[in-house]
Enzyme design. Structure first.
Site, PDB file in Angstrom:
ATOM      1  N   ALA A   1      58.222 -31.097  45.503  1.00 27.91           N
ATOM      2  CA  ALA A   1      58.567 -32.449  45.948  1.00 27.91           C
ATOM      3  C   ALA A   1      60.051 -32.671  45.702  1.00 27.91           C
ATOM      4  CB  ALA A   1      57.753 -33.466  45.169  1.00 27.91           C
ATOM      5  N   GLY A   2      60.644 -33.493  46.534  1.00 29.31           N
ATOM      6  CA  GLY A   2      62.073 -33.762  46.366  1.00 29.31           C
ATOM      7  C   GLY A   2      62.570 -34.620  47.502  1.00 29.31           C
TER       8      GLY A   2
ATOM      9  N   ASP B   1      76.915 -12.874  73.165  1.00 31.29           N
ATOM     10  CA  ASP B   1      76.938 -14.326  72.967  1.00 31.29           C
ATOM     11  C   ASP B   1      78.056 -14.904  73.830  1.00 31.29           C
ATOM     12  OD1 ASP B   1      75.775 -16.237  70.380  1.00 31.29           O
ATOM     13  OD2 ASP B   1      77.445 -17.032  71.577  1.00 31.29           O
TER      14      ASP B   1
ATOM     15  N   LYS C   1      82.481 -16.292  67.736  1.00 34.49           N
ATOM     16  CA  LYS C   1      81.412 -15.561  67.021  1.00 34.49           C
ATOM     17  C   LYS C   1      81.544 -14.062  67.262  1.00 34.49           C
ATOM     18  CE  LYS C   1      77.595 -18.758  66.917  1.00 34.49           C
ATOM     19  NZ  LYS C   1      76.688 -19.356  67.875  1.00 34.49           N
TER      20      LYS C   1
ATOM     21  N   CYS D   1      65.344 -25.975  61.825  1.00 31.66           N
ATOM     22  CA  CYS D   1      64.020 -25.592  62.344  1.00 31.66           C
ATOM     23  C   CYS D   1      62.948 -26.648  62.138  1.00 31.66           C
ATOM     24  CB  CYS D   1      63.582 -24.272  61.719  1.00 31.66           C
ATOM     25  SG  CYS D   1      64.648 -22.919  62.219  1.00 31.66           S
TER      26      CYS D   1
ATOM     27  N   LEU E   1      55.359 -26.444  47.630  1.00 34.64           N
ATOM     28  CA  LEU E   1      54.843 -27.699  47.064  1.00 34.64           C
ATOM     29  C   LEU E   1      55.898 -28.314  46.163  1.00 34.64           C
ATOM     30  CD1 LEU E   1      51.075 -27.354  46.042  1.00 34.64           C
ATOM     31  CD2 LEU E   1      52.068 -28.652  47.926  1.00 34.64           C
TER      32      LEU E   1
ATOM     33  N   THR F   1      67.145 -23.400  70.334  1.00 33.68           N
ATOM     34  CA  THR F   1      66.432 -24.430  71.099  1.00 33.68           C
ATOM     35  C   THR F   1      66.538 -25.735  70.312  1.00 33.68           C
ATOM     36  OG1 THR F   1      64.391 -23.689  70.009  1.00 33.68           O
ATOM     37  CG2 THR F   1      64.775 -22.897  72.240  1.00 33.68           C
TER      38      THR F   1
ATOM     39  N   PHE G   1      60.066 -15.371  62.112  1.00 23.49           N
ATOM     40  CA  PHE G   1      59.695 -16.300  61.030  1.00 23.49           C
ATOM     41  C   PHE G   1      60.708 -16.290  59.889  1.00 23.49           C
ATOM     42  CE2 PHE G   1      55.834 -14.627  63.050  1.00 23.49           C
ATOM     43  CZ  PHE G   1      55.249 -15.808  63.488  1.00 23.49           C
TER      44      PHE G   1
HETATM   45  C1  UDX Z   1      61.824 -22.366  58.158  1.00 24.34           C
HETATM   46  C2  UDX Z   1      60.564 -21.506  57.984  1.00 24.34           C
HETATM   47  O1  UDX Z   1      60.293 -21.320  56.596  1.00 24.34           O
HETATM   48  C3  UDX Z   1      60.759 -20.159  58.660  1.00 24.34           C
HETATM   49  O2  UDX Z   1      59.582 -19.398  58.571  1.00 24.34           O
HETATM   50  C4  UDX Z   1      61.109 -20.409  60.119  1.00 24.34           C
HETATM   51  O3  UDX Z   1      61.370 -19.184  60.771  1.00 24.34           O
HETATM   52  C5  UDX Z   1      62.329 -21.304  60.233  1.00 24.34           C
HETATM   53  O4  UDX Z   1      62.123 -22.508  59.527  1.00 24.34           O
HETATM   54  P1  UDX Z   1      64.222 -22.407  56.963  1.00 24.34           P
HETATM   55  O5  UDX Z   1      64.542 -23.553  57.881  1.00 24.34           O
HETATM   56  O6  UDX Z   1      65.224 -21.321  56.779  1.00 24.34           O
HETATM   57  O7  UDX Z   1      62.875 -21.694  57.467  1.00 24.34           O
HETATM   58  O8  UDX Z   1      63.957 -23.027  55.532  1.00 24.34           O
HETATM   59  P2  UDX Z   1      62.727 -23.224  54.532  1.00 24.34           P
HETATM   60  O9  UDX Z   1      62.868 -22.305  53.419  1.00 24.34           O
HETATM   61  O10 UDX Z   1      61.435 -23.237  55.259  1.00 24.34           O
HETATM   62  O11 UDX Z   1      63.035 -24.691  53.996  1.00 24.34           O
HETATM   63  C6  UDX Z   1      63.044 -25.804  54.892  1.00 24.34           C
HETATM   64  C7  UDX Z   1      63.353 -27.091  54.172  1.00 24.34           C
HETATM   65  O12 UDX Z   1      62.264 -27.461  53.350  1.00 24.34           O
HETATM   66  C8  UDX Z   1      64.563 -27.025  53.251  1.00 24.34           C
HETATM   67  O13 UDX Z   1      65.320 -28.206  53.428  1.00 24.34           O
HETATM   68  C9  UDX Z   1      63.968 -26.945  51.869  1.00 24.34           C
HETATM   69  O14 UDX Z   1      64.812 -27.478  50.888  1.00 24.34           O
HETATM   70  C10 UDX Z   1      62.717 -27.776  52.043  1.00 24.34           C
HETATM   71  N1  UDX Z   1      61.630 -27.472  51.085  1.00 24.34           N
HETATM   72  C11 UDX Z   1      61.079 -26.222  51.060  1.00 24.34           C
HETATM   73  C12 UDX Z   1      61.149 -28.456  50.231  1.00 24.34           C
HETATM   74  O15 UDX Z   1      61.633 -29.592  50.245  1.00 24.34           O
HETATM   75  N2  UDX Z   1      60.134 -28.154  49.373  1.00 24.34           N
HETATM   76  C13 UDX Z   1      59.560 -26.933  49.327  1.00 24.34           C
HETATM   77  O16 UDX Z   1      58.643 -26.743  48.512  1.00 24.34           O
HETATM   78  C14 UDX Z   1      60.049 -25.932  50.186  1.00 24.34           C
END
Ligand code: UDX
Length: 437
Positions: free
Chosen positions: A256-257, A30, A35, A264, A254, A85, A149
């Site tokens: 909600a919030g 890196d 880091k 990402c 699913l 990215t 993922f």
């Molecule tokens: C995501 C993808 O899940 C992962 O596969 C990819 O490699 C990178 O992006 P991540 O960003 O770590 O992963 O978080 P994730 O668990 O997907 O949650 C993303 C956001 O969605 C969070 O802010 C979480 O609070 C929100 N979320 C998730 C909801 O609001 N409701 C849900 O039901 C699930």
């Protein structure tokens, strides 16, 4: 195998440690000295459950080292590109500076037969562009796109036992030499039955952006239902339970919030729309604009609900925000909905205190104007309203009676729909959820 991992952030640091755990000799590279210094003494530069223990375990075997020197990549057979990215400043597209810089710096250290494996989330078309560079430099080397993922907070287990592997090779063929090499890299998880799909470069790149777009759409769908539930006096959590019982729909993602955030989903759907535009296929993704808009509306809605909860004005109201990270079990505050709401409340005259078990360091760098308190109990002292915005276990299990003695008014908004409304109401609190009566 000897492996180099270029980029040691949320993705690369975990990937490097996991590859060493699988038995490979790994060097993590890196440009950020800070880091590398931390990782070299088995300290994770960010919070990720299990990562530090894993770093310690594999560093003791001598199979994992870290450096800022790209020439350390020479001699590895497989080179993973794991740099970020991010969204371009002022634009929707992905900033490819780091991927391009990493790939270019790597070129001169390639040997015949090496594999360059892209893991970063990139606009479709990147792999074939980089593949040309690699083959021009070293005609017997190959470039594979092998999207990652992993979810933050579960990164170690997601890397060691993923749902699936996707290999994008130049000709899309199972017989491509690169397939056998990657199979060797991942022999341990493959031997336990992890499925693996071989495809071409653009399909592999699109798998990642399509998966993230689907997840974002699922969350925005249920948040749109929450808006309707609010208008109709219905309960979105029960609605999600009921529709989620249909196997074709499923209950996961699913909830909600206050919507999705992080490094990402938000930037990936925007970069995907930007790329579709460049390809002349923008119409196919216009729905993602709505997905983004629904997601952003949740934040404004929470500000409005908080104003209502505080009796019509935010001016001078002491508000405690429980949670700063974009999700629990992470210290990542990139595009965190919790912090964005905290900042909007402060701008509208509230006096906001933010607490979080892990993310306060990152949060205070991003929003220095907010007040931070690490101790949950102290953070709620004399508050006029509490907002639960990141569902850390610690906040899910808060005791409404105990907390009631510390705050100035018994008002709480559950931005993640994780608290038992009846229990809080029974303890005398004015309770608001999202999409719930
Ligand atoms: C995501 C993808 O899940 C992962 O596969 C990819 O490699 C990178 O992006 P991540 O960003 O770590 O992963 O978080 P994730 O668990 O997907 O949650 C993303 C956001 O969605 C969070 O802010 C979480 O609070 C929100 N979320 C998730 C909801 O609001 N409701 C849900 O039901 C699930």
């Amino acid at each position: 195998m000897r492996i180099s991992v270029i980029g040691c952030g949320y993705l690369g640091a975990v990937h490097a440690a996991c590859m060493a755990q699988l038995g490979h000799d790994v060097v993590g590279i890196d440009v950020d000295q800070r880091k590398i210094d931390a990782l070299s003494v088995a300290k994770a530069p960010f919070y990720e459950p299990g990562l530090e223990a894993l770093l310690e375990e594999v560093q003791a075997t001598g199979r994992l080292s870290f450096t800022t020197d790209m020439s350390a990549a020479a001699g590895s057979t497989v080179h993973f590109i794991c740099v970020g990215t991010p969204q371009k400043k002022g634009e929707n597209g992905a900033d490819m500076t780091y991927v391009d810089a990493a790939a270019t710096a790597l070129l001169e250290h390639l040997s015949p037969g090496d594999l360059v494996v892209g893991k970063s989330t990139v606009p479709v078309g990147t792999a074939s562009r980089l593949s040309d560079l690699v083959q021009k430099q070293e005609p017997s080397a190959h470039l594979v796109w092998n999207p990652e993922f992993l979810r933050e907070g579960h990164a170690v287990s997601d890397t060691l036992s993923p749902d699936r592997f996707v290999y994008g090779v130049a000709d899309g063929s199972e017989d491509h030499r690169a397939v056998a090499v990657l199979d060797e890299v991942y022999s341990v998880p493959l031997s336990t039955g992890t499925p693996r799909l071989v495809t071409d470069h653009p399909t592999a790149e699109l798998v990642k952006t399509a998966a993230n777009s689907f997840l974002a759409t699922k969350i925005s769908f249920i948040n749109a239902m929450a808006e309707l539930c609010e208008a109709a006096g219905a309960d979105v959590t029960r609605l999600a339970d009921a529709i989620g019982m249909d196997d074709r729909i499923g209950r996961k993602f699913l909830n909600a919030g206050i919507g999705f955030g992080g490094g990402c989903l938000p930037k990936d759907i925007r970069a995907f729309m930007a790329r579709a535009g460049e390809l002349g296929a923008d119409q196919a993704l216009t729905f993602l604009r709505e997905v983004d808009a629904i997601n952003m509306r949740r934040r404004t809605r929470v500000v409005e609900l908080t104003r209502e909860l505080c009796g019509g004005t935010l001016l001078g109201k002491r508000i405690t925000v429980l949670g700063a990270a974009f999700k629990p079990e992470s210290d990542d505050v990139r595009d965190s909905p919790a912090l964005s709401i905290a900042a909007q409340l402060q701008l509208q005259g509230a006096v906001v205190t933010v607490t979080d078990p892990k993310a306060l360091g990152n949060a205070s760098k991003r929003f220095p104007e907010l007040q931070y308190e690490a101790e949950t109990n102290r953070s709620v002292d004399n508050a006029d309203a509490l907002l639960l915005l990141t569902e850390w276990e610690e906040y899910r299990s808060l005791d409404p009676y105990e907390l009631g003695g510390r705050v100035s008014s018994l008002r709480i908004l559950d931005g993640r729909n994780v608290l038992d409304a009846e229990k809080w109401r029974a303890a005398g609190w004015t309770f608001r959820g999202l999409g719930r009566p």
